[in-house]
Write an enzyme that holds these catalytic residues in place. Structure first.
Site, PDB file in Angstrom:
ATOM      1  CE1 TYR A  96      -4.381  -1.173  -0.091  1.00 39.13           C
ATOM      2  CE2 TYR A  96      -3.362  -3.022   0.762  1.00 39.13           C
ATOM      3  CZ  TYR A  96      -4.384  -2.655   0.138  1.00 39.13           C
ATOM      4  OH  TYR A  96      -5.388  -3.345  -0.266  1.00 39.13           O
ATOM      5  CD  GLU A 138      -6.848  -6.072   0.872  1.00 40.99           C
ATOM      6  OE1 GLU A 138      -5.709  -5.915   1.086  1.00 40.99           O
ATOM      7  OE2 GLU A 138      -7.464  -5.260   0.120  1.00 40.99           O
ATOM      8  NE  ARG A 205      -4.954 -13.099 -17.009  1.00 41.57           N
ATOM      9  CZ  ARG A 205      -3.729 -12.528 -16.907  1.00 41.57           C
ATOM     10  NH1 ARG A 205      -3.256 -12.307 -15.803  1.00 41.57           N
ATOM     11  NH2 ARG A 205      -3.159 -12.164 -17.898  1.00 41.57           N
ATOM     12  CE1 TYR A 207      -9.651 -18.037 -16.238  1.00 36.79           C
ATOM     13  CE2 TYR A 207      -7.828 -18.764 -15.001  1.00 36.79           C
ATOM     14  CZ  TYR A 207      -8.540 -18.388 -16.205  1.00 36.79           C
ATOM     15  OH  TYR A 207      -7.530 -18.011 -16.993  1.00 36.79           O
ATOM     16  CG  PHE A 390     -17.859  -5.800 -13.781  1.00 38.09           C
ATOM     17  CD1 PHE A 390     -18.214  -5.211 -15.350  1.00 38.09           C
ATOM     18  CD2 PHE A 390     -18.442  -4.880 -12.833  1.00 38.09           C
ATOM     19  CE1 PHE A 390     -19.034  -4.306 -15.428  1.00 38.09           C
ATOM     20  CE2 PHE A 390     -19.350  -3.796 -13.329  1.00 38.09           C
ATOM     21  CZ  PHE A 390     -19.635  -3.646 -14.762  1.00 38.09           C
TER      22      PHE A 390
END
Length: 404
Positions: A96, A138, A205, A207, A390
């Protein structure tokens, strides 16, 4: 740490500038940060970077934070999906300050003298507060994953590989160490990390898990992304080079686009393209729980060849007490086939299948989402009952006004 009223006022005064220059600022931010910290290229989706989607998503978030800086709790719904992705990607507290430094420098670079010390200092203070919100959320997510016996990433072995359509292939995965896989909520995803030969950095990625939880394996159903340049680096690698017996790395299931099993209202699962993957998990979960809800499954695909799970979805819906299954094609190969509509989903079609009380889960490409969500609004479905995801960075959906 609470922000002073002076800081709040300064941040709010920058809203018009962010509306005009936000994407330019975030584009400069990513370029400079990756130049100085190329190791972070391991975390981000390079295709989304090249198409400008990541830059737009971040600009939207910065703008939303500026507009709501005096009531940051109002942007928490937008924070949660991003926090889930951060945990899945392995974003840690030490990242961060790097982001903050380069974001402030980008504001200064783009705005020049207009970015006064007062403005930069106010944004530095505000960023510290916003970053801490993410870090705290988190931290809890990492703790939950660790309690489930999962660190950042672990090796999963491919135990089966099944072609579902011309473009979608399923991978069945078990833990390589032989330990049971933690359960998940229908609609969640895993983050897959691979090193594509010839690439300097690993690629990650997300999935969706495409079957109901509670099994001894995970299933992801991956679309070969070849429609746009650059083509999907990871999806093509998985399709072409990852086979039964191979191992991939993945982080624990994440995501807040999940089926609420406590609700009893009618539910519609509406998907386009590969957006059907979380819907298959939700549909199978409803079946396995013998749900007596009214369940409507609706899917839109380009044509029969790219439609995965067509028989399986309708078989599942048929097992429900009140289940129905509909699908259609934009360009059907068989004009007289068994599909339920030709072209795109229309408001008239939806009006016949749902009511204002139906809880609608929507997933698919951005144009599909915009179209369907706005039709649902026009049909009087409340914002609370329109839940969408999305695939890629979350972009803002401009909703039309509900019909009176």
């Amino acid at each position: 740490m609470a922000l002073s009223q002076k800081t709040i006022d300064i941040i709010k005064s920058t809203v018009p500038v962010l509306e005009e220059h936000g994407v330019t600022i975030t584009s400069v931010f990513y370029k400079n940060m990756f130049n100085n910290h190329p190791e972070l290229l391991n975390i981000f989706n390079h295709a989304n970077q090249s198409r400008g989607r990541q830059q737009t998503a971040l600009a939207n978030m910065v703008l939303a934070a500026a507009k709501n800086i005096d009531q940051l709790e109002s942007v928490l719904p937008a924070v949660m999906p991003v926090a889930h992705k951060h945990r899945g990607l392995g974003v840690k507290p030490e990242h961060y300050p790097i982001v903050g430094k380069h974001l402030l420098e980008a504001i200064k670079e783009v705005l020049g003298d207009a970015a006064t010390d007062e403005i930069i200092n106010a944004w530095a203070e505000a960023y510290g507060v916003i970053a801490q919100v993410f870090i705290d959320i988190e931290a809890n997510m990492y703790k939950e994953a660790e309690e489930g016996g999962w660190g950042d990433f672990k090796e999963l072995e491919v135990v089966d590989k099944v072609k579902e359509s011309d473009v979608i292939t399923s991978f069945y995965l078990k833990a390589k160490d032989g330990k049971p896989l933690p359960t998940y909520k229908a609609g969640q995803y895993i983050s897959v990390r691979v090193r594509v030969p010839g690439e300097q950095f690993t690629s990650i990625r997300h999935y969706s898990l495409s079957c109901a939880p509670g099994k001894e394996f995970y299933r992801i159903s991956v679309k070969r992304e070849a429609d746009f340049e650059p083509v999907g680096k990871v999806s093509n690698y998985l399709h072409d080079h990852v086979n039964v017996g191979d191992a991939i790395e993945a982080s624990a299931p994440a995501g807040d686009f999940v089926l609420n099993m406590e609700e009893t209202a009618p539910v519609a699962l509406i998907s386009g393209g590969v957006g059907l993957t979380p819907m298959m998990s939700m549909l199978e979960t409803l079946v396995e729980n013998n749900s007596d809800r009214e369940v409507t499954y609706i899917h839109s695909a380009r044509h029969e060849g790219v439609h995965a799970f067509s028989e399986e979805a309708c078989e599942l819906a048929g097992k429900l007490k009140h289940g129905s299954c509909y699908y259609g094609y934009q360009s059907p190969a068989n004009k007289d086939g068994g599909h339920h509509f030709t072209g795109y989903i229309t408001k008239e079609f939806l009006a016949d299948k749902i009511t204002k009380d139906t809880i609608c889960y929507v997933c698919g490409p951005e144009p599909f989402l915009k179209s369907v969500v706005n039709m649902l609004v026009q049909l009087g479905v409340s914002d609370e009952n329109i839940r969408y995801e999305f695939f890629g960075p979350a972009l803002a959906l401009e909703k039309v006004e509900a019909a009176v």
